[in-house]
Each structure stands twice: as structure tokens, then as C-alpha cells.
Motif scaffolding. Structure first.
Motif, PDB file in Angstrom:
ATOM      1  N   UNK A 132      45.253  38.058  43.594  1.00  0.00           N
ATOM      2  CA  UNK A 132      45.921  38.803  42.513  1.00  0.00           C
ATOM      3  C   UNK A 132      45.450  38.234  41.182  1.00  0.00           C
ATOM      4  N   UNK A 133      44.940  39.131  40.314  1.00  0.00           N
ATOM      5  CA  UNK A 133      44.440  38.673  39.025  1.00  0.00           C
ATOM      6  C   UNK A 133      44.461  39.831  38.028  1.00  0.00           C
ATOM      7  N   UNK A 134      45.091  39.613  36.881  1.00  0.00           N
ATOM      8  CA  UNK A 134      45.028  40.576  35.785  1.00  0.00           C
ATOM      9  C   UNK A 134      45.543  41.963  36.118  1.00  0.00           C
ATOM     10  N   UNK A 135      46.629  42.043  36.897  1.00  0.00           N
ATOM     11  CA  UNK A 135      47.214  43.332  37.205  1.00  0.00           C
ATOM     12  C   UNK A 135      46.543  44.060  38.362  1.00  0.00           C
ATOM     13  N   UNK A 136      45.647  43.358  39.070  1.00  0.00           N
ATOM     14  CA  UNK A 136      44.947  43.965  40.197  1.00  0.00           C
ATOM     15  C   UNK A 136      44.977  43.039  41.411  1.00  0.00           C
ATOM     16  N   UNK A 137      44.896  43.626  42.592  1.00  0.00           N
ATOM     17  CA  UNK A 137      44.536  42.876  43.788  1.00  0.00           C
ATOM     18  C   UNK A 137      43.042  43.086  43.963  1.00  0.00           C
ATOM     19  N   UNK A 138      42.280  42.024  43.908  1.00  0.00           N
ATOM     20  CA  UNK A 138      40.825  42.107  44.006  1.00  0.00           C
ATOM     21  C   UNK A 138      40.408  41.610  45.376  1.00  0.00           C
ATOM     22  N   UNK A 139      39.603  42.423  46.084  1.00  0.00           N
ATOM     23  CA  UNK A 139      39.158  42.084  47.424  1.00  0.00           C
ATOM     24  C   UNK A 139      37.645  42.091  47.478  1.00  0.00           C
ATOM     25  N   UNK A 140      37.087  41.044  48.079  1.00  0.00           N
ATOM     26  CA  UNK A 140      35.650  40.964  48.229  1.00  0.00           C
ATOM     27  C   UNK A 140      35.244  39.654  48.845  1.00  0.00           C
TER      28      UNK A 140
END
Length: 350
Positions: free
Chosen positions: A337-345
């Protein structure tokens, strides 16, 4: 593992055959009707391949297809996959292929595959088989591949999903049609395919793996379903298959709603998938978790390895944020979770 009947199915089939001799047996009629219904929507000239192991179910499918396809103006062949898991597998595959040729199917292609280890014995064999079917269809120009899963296979699939604690999509069982694949026999009992083979004078191969309790599906077939039938009465298989159909309709509707949300919630860049928390948090769990699962798949997770537990952990980054660092997912994918997003990679860091 689907493909051959157990002794109960054979006994039931023998009783069915004994009821009607001297005319078209109702089991043959039912298998032909199921195939005809599946093929009727196809344009004339369509090339169809039957996936045939030589077992009872697929041999009954091959016979019904060989009869019905020409009447509909379709071209019908077969593909036999040799998994190489038994000493006589090449002989079994060639025998199945020869029976398909005798039925009038052409071309008949035998594919030898190497079964890996990912996903356990059953999963690895299934992956190799479907890869071979896809390649055969591509090379032979087939628009449709017919699979011989029966109503009994569908019931077993539902029970396997229940045992894993899976969601509605898994409990919905196998689809009658997905991509090029078609399953004409999903409403046909295994005893009927066995009876059709006996009445037609076909010689099915009995896969010894179908009696090996090492395989979870075999234990469900021989141990779990009989206990349920004894405790709950006849009709358990039919009820489980009917449940799969009802859940599939619900799951399809939810998947479509989730796909609509994903159009807004997901974005992709540089091998990463970003899920907008502001959009997701407003959605019910059934929609939100589907979107997150899609994001994980797009980020590189394999569907066979991504569990409901993984998705629930990612969902907690949206609904139960307590400063978690990140979530590790299959195939080296990470969710953070970062900056209002869930980032996946694969290369996500805090």
C-alpha cells in the motif's frame, strides 16, 4: 481423475444395457443428444477435436461426435494425449487413437507430453494435457475441442472446492463452454457413458490412476460421495451438479460487475498493477476481492497458486490497514500500500 468409470458405474451401465437390446439404446441416444446440442450452434465446416484418453467417458464422446458431426456439416477429429506416466502409455494411446479412427474421426493425433511437478501430480498432468490440446487445436486448425467431463466429475469438482474452502467461482465447477473448450456431458451421468460404450461394443481402457487413493479426486469418488449418498440418500451427485450451475450464474454476474469496476480501479505501468483504494473501499467484498485477484493475476501470479488467503491478505491492505509492510504472493509478486494505491508487481518495494 476423470476419464474412466468406477465399478459402481459399470454395474449401473450393465443394468441399463440389459433393459434395452435390439434397438438404439437410450444411453447412446442421450450421449448423441448431448453432443448434438453442443455442436448445433457451430457453423458448417467448423473443425472439432475430441480429447480422447480411451477411457469410458471420452470414448463415448468420440462415438457420439463421430455420429453427429457429419450430420451437422462439421469436420471431426480427435487428439489423444500420452502423459507417459505408465509403462504401457504409448500402447494405450495408440489403441485409443485406433478406436477413434475406426469410428470415423479424422485426423487423429497422438501427443506425447512431459508432465512436470508444479501443482502436484494431478495439477501437473492437467497442465500438460491442456497445453497439448491447445497446441493440437492450433496446428490442426480446430475451432472447438470437446472434453468428456460428466455430471459425476462436476459433483466431485464441487466437493474438492468445498474441501479447499474456495469461493463461488471454484464451487461453480467446470463451465460447459470456455474459449474453444466444450463439455457436452456435464449433465450426463457416468453410468450413462459406460452404458453407451457397452451398447456400442466399444472397449474402454480403465486408468489404474482412477483407483489410486493417492489422488484427492479418487478419494472423493470412492470414499466421500458414497458416504454422502448413504447419509443423505440418492441424488447427491445431481444436487451438487445443480448447485454448481446455480453458483456459476451468480459468479458470472459478480465477475462482470468486478470487470466493470476494474476498468476504473486498475491501471498498469512498467510491469506493475495499481489498484485505487478510493474506488475499491466503496465496493462490497465480493466485488473488491475479485478486482484484487485480477490485479494479482495481471501482476504475474498464476491462478493455480493464488489462493483465497492471498487475496484476503491483500484485501486487508484496503480495509484493515494497520501499517503492514507488504504481502508476498506467488511467483515473486508483492503487494504494498502506497500513496492511495495497492501496488502489485515483482519488484515492488516500500
Amino acid at each position: 481423475m476423470p476419464g474412466s468409470p468406477d465399478s459402481t458405474a459399470e454395474t449401473s451401465a450393465e443394468r441399463l444395457v440389459g433393459q434395452r437390446r435390439g434397438k438404439l439404446h437410450p444411453a447412446i441416444a442421450r450421449t448423441r443428444e448431448a453432443v448434438r446440442t453442443t455442436l448445433a450452434e457451430l457453423p458448417q465446416g467448423t473443425a472439432v477435436l475430441v480429447a480422447c484418453s480411451g477411457g469410458t467417458d471420452s470414448l463415448a464422446l468420440a462415438a457420439a461426435t463421430a455420429f453427429e458431426a457429419p450430420k451437422l456439416g462439421l469436420r471431426a477429429g480427435a487428439v489423444v494425449v500420452d502423459h507417459g506416466l505408465q509403462a504401457d502409455s504409448a500402447h494405450v494411446a495408440e489403441t485409443a487413437a485406433e478406436q477413434c479412427r475406426t469410428l470415423g474421426l479424422a485426423p487423429v493425433d497422438v501427443r506425447v507430453v512431459e508432465v512436470g511437478s508444479d501443482g502436484g501430480p494431478e495439477g501437473a498432468a492437467r497442465t500438460a494435457r491442456y497445453d497439448a490440446l491447445r497446441d493440437a487445436a492450433d496446428e490442426l486448425g480446430a475451432d472447438v475441442v470437446l472434453l468428456a467431463h460428466t455430471r459425476d466429475d462436476q459433483a466431485e469438482t464441487v466437493l474438492l472446492g468445498l474441501g479447499r474452502g474456495s469461493g463461488a467461482r471454484s464451487l461453480a465447477g467446470m463451465a460447459s463452454a470456455v474459449g474453444r473448450l466444450r463439455r457436452p456431458f456435464l449433465e450426463v451421468p457416468r453410468a450413462t457413458t459406460a452404458a453407451a460404450c457397452i451398447a456400442s461394443g466399444l472397449r474402454p481402457w480403465h486408468d489404474p490412476h482412477n483407483d489410486n487413493p493417492q489422488y484427492t479426486r479418487v478419494r472423493v469418488r470412492h470414499e466421500v460421495l458414497p458416504v454422502l449418498e448413504e447419509a443423505l440418500g440418492p441424488g447427491v451427485v445431481e444436487a451438487l451438479a445443480r448447485t454448481a450451475g446455480l453458483l456459476r450464474a451468480d459468479a458470472d454476474a459478480l465477475d462482470q460487475l468486478a470487470a466493470d469496476v476494474a476498468e476504473t480501479a486498475l491501471s498498469r505501468a512498467e510491469g506493475q498493477v495499481r489498484s485505487d483504494i478510493g474506488v475499491l473501499v466503496e465496493e462490497p467484498a465480493a466485488i473488491r476481492t475479485r478486482v484484487l485477484r485480477q490485479a494479482a493475476l495481471e501482476a504475474g501470479c498464476r491462478a493455480t497458486d493464488l489462493t483465497a488467503g492471498h487475496v484476503a491478505s491483500v484485501d486487508a491492505l484496503v480495509t484493515d490497514w494497520r501499517g503492514q509492510r507488504w504481502i508476498d504472493l506467488p511467483q515473486g509478486v508483492r503487494a504494498i500500500r502506497k500513496g492511495g494505491f495497492i501496488i502489485l508487481g515483482p519488484d515492488v518495494t516500500g
